[in-house]
Design a protein around this motif. Sequence first.
Motif, short mmCIF file in Angstrom:
data_model
loop_
_atom_site.label_atom_id
_atom_site.label_comp_id
_atom_site.label_asym_id
_atom_site.label_seq_id
_atom_site.Cartn_x
_atom_site.Cartn_y
_atom_site.Cartn_z
N ARG A 196 -26.97 -24.81 39.30
CA ARG A 196 -26.61 -24.07 40.51
C ARG A 196 -25.61 -22.96 40.22
N LEU A 197 -24.68 -23.22 39.33
CA LEU A 197 -23.66 -22.23 39.02
C LEU A 197 -24.19 -21.07 38.19
N THR A 198 -25.13 -21.34 37.33
CA THR A 198 -25.55 -20.33 36.36
C THR A 198 -26.80 -19.55 36.77
N ALA A 199 -27.61 -20.09 37.67
CA ALA A 199 -28.87 -19.43 38.02
C ALA A 199 -28.61 -18.07 38.65
N PRO A 200 -29.28 -17.01 38.18
CA PRO A 200 -29.12 -15.68 38.80
C PRO A 200 -29.50 -15.73 40.27
N ARG A 201 -28.75 -15.02 41.09
CA ARG A 201 -29.06 -14.95 42.52
C ARG A 201 -30.14 -13.90 42.76
N ALA A 202 -31.09 -14.25 43.59
CA ALA A 202 -32.18 -13.33 43.92
C ALA A 202 -31.65 -12.19 44.78
N PRO A 203 -32.32 -11.03 44.76
CA PRO A 203 -31.93 -9.94 45.66
C PRO A 203 -31.97 -10.39 47.12
N ILE A 204 -31.06 -9.85 47.91
CA ILE A 204 -30.99 -10.12 49.34
C ILE A 204 -31.24 -8.82 50.08
N ALA A 205 -32.23 -8.80 50.95
CA ALA A 205 -32.58 -7.60 51.73
C ALA A 205 -32.74 -6.39 50.81
N GLY A 206 -33.29 -6.64 49.62
CA GLY A 206 -33.54 -5.55 48.68
C GLY A 206 -32.37 -5.20 47.79
N MET A 207 -31.22 -5.85 47.98
CA MET A 207 -30.04 -5.56 47.15
C MET A 207 -29.98 -6.52 45.97
N SER A 208 -29.94 -6.00 44.76
CA SER A 208 -29.67 -6.86 43.62
C SER A 208 -28.21 -7.30 43.68
N LEU A 209 -27.94 -8.46 43.13
CA LEU A 209 -26.59 -9.02 43.23
C LEU A 209 -25.93 -9.16 41.87
N ASP A 210 -26.31 -8.29 40.95
CA ASP A 210 -25.72 -8.31 39.62
C ASP A 210 -24.51 -7.39 39.52
N ALA A 238 -14.35 -9.48 25.90
CA ALA A 238 -14.29 -10.53 24.88
C ALA A 238 -14.77 -11.84 25.51
N ARG A 239 -15.91 -12.32 25.03
CA ARG A 239 -16.54 -13.49 25.66
C ARG A 239 -16.78 -14.58 24.62
N PRO A 240 -16.18 -15.77 24.79
CA PRO A 240 -16.37 -16.84 23.82
C PRO A 240 -17.83 -17.30 23.73
N GLU A 241 -18.19 -17.85 22.60
CA GLU A 241 -19.55 -18.34 22.41
C GLU A 241 -19.88 -19.48 23.36
N THR A 242 -18.87 -20.21 23.80
CA THR A 242 -19.10 -21.34 24.70
C THR A 242 -19.23 -20.93 26.16
N ALA A 243 -19.04 -19.64 26.45
CA ALA A 243 -19.08 -19.18 27.84
C ALA A 243 -20.50 -19.23 28.39
N VAL A 244 -20.60 -19.55 29.67
CA VAL A 244 -21.89 -19.53 30.36
C VAL A 244 -21.82 -18.54 31.51
N PRO A 245 -22.93 -17.90 31.85
CA PRO A 245 -22.91 -16.88 32.90
C PRO A 245 -22.76 -17.49 34.28
N LEU A 246 -22.13 -16.75 35.17
CA LEU A 246 -21.97 -17.19 36.56
C LEU A 246 -22.95 -16.46 37.45
N ALA A 247 -23.95 -17.16 37.94
CA ALA A 247 -24.85 -16.66 38.99
C ALA A 247 -25.53 -15.34 38.64
N GLY A 248 -25.71 -15.06 37.35
CA GLY A 248 -26.37 -13.83 36.95
C GLY A 248 -25.55 -12.58 37.18
N GLY A 249 -24.25 -12.74 37.42
CA GLY A 249 -23.40 -11.59 37.72
C GLY A 249 -22.51 -11.19 36.57
N TRP A 250 -21.35 -10.64 36.89
CA TRP A 250 -20.45 -10.08 35.91
C TRP A 250 -19.46 -11.12 35.37
N GLY A 251 -19.40 -12.28 36.00
CA GLY A 251 -18.45 -13.29 35.57
C GLY A 251 -19.06 -14.31 34.63
#
Length: 338
Positions: free
Chosen positions: A56-70, A14-27
């Motif tokens: 800075r908080l919302t931008a998806p993090r790039a893969p590190i050493a080939g690992m996606s961080l999503d 359940a995610r409110p309409e006002t929610a913003v994504p954290l770093a392109g992850g699950w939060g």
Amino acid sequence: MTDYFRPLVQIGPARPETAVPLAGGWGWFTHVEVLSRNAPAQVIPAGDMPTDKAARLTAPRAPIAGMSLDRPRIMGILNTTPDSFSDGGQHADVADAVTAGLAMAQSGADIIDIGGESTRPGASFVPIETEIKRTAPAISALRAAGLTLPISIDTRKAAVAEAAVGAGANLVNDVSGFTFDPGLAPFCQKHQLPVCVMHTQGDPATMHLNPSYSNVVLDVYDTLEDQISKLETGGIARNAILADPGIGFGKNLEHNLALLARISIFHMLGTALLLGVSRKKFIGTLGNAPDAKDRAPGSIGVALAGLAQGVQLVRVHDVAETRQAIALWCAASSESIL
């Protein structure tokens, strides 16, 4: 006056309409805690943040050493030392290191972290030649045995990193935050290696002796921001950097708990986050586990608390147990995490 913005991370279906994504992850988050050295903390809507901080908080993090961080990632600890606090001597022989590394991969590790110098409180300096002999052959043997996972070299020294990368390592993990050897950061920049910048106060030999901070959360944040900015100026992209607040490195019990309670503030660095708490002393103290080998349950509990605040990687000894716990945590939290 400088303000710091800590996202109040949430997960779930359940995610409110006002929610913003954290770093392109699950939060995600709808509010942030504003921290300052000069004023009481306050909570404000995420939409009221300055635009640059929000980015800075919302931008998806790039893969590190080939690992996606999503999704949550596991870094398996493989110490080739005779004196590490938890597993010293177990993997000093190359054959034993290979067996352990392959077992970690089979158990679900996403990256293997190999170190040849103990950085436990009170540890002594290890000569470069000794550290190379402990790490490079193990890395070469793991690659020869078919390990395809990323390998990080846990070292403070440029010569050790060079030998490790030549043997097949993909990432440099420096517990000194690139303050020990001035040649290490230029080496990483030259070879376009991702890096992990950890915070520590003092040297491993003395860091446990009366550590002191004016505000541990903000002090650690400022030090990491300063070191990351220096690396960025030197040509290492921020999206190739992991940040680690260094739990237990020049921190007492109260410092560690303060950092863990507000660890989501470090997302404001604009990097992916690594959390290393596995089997550390404070877990034994709070969990009544004097023997480090009995601290897996507490280590997993703290790792899951970090994931709940959006930490992307956890560094662990007990890979299979942690992988199982993460799988169940994800399933119980939201089907979208894995």
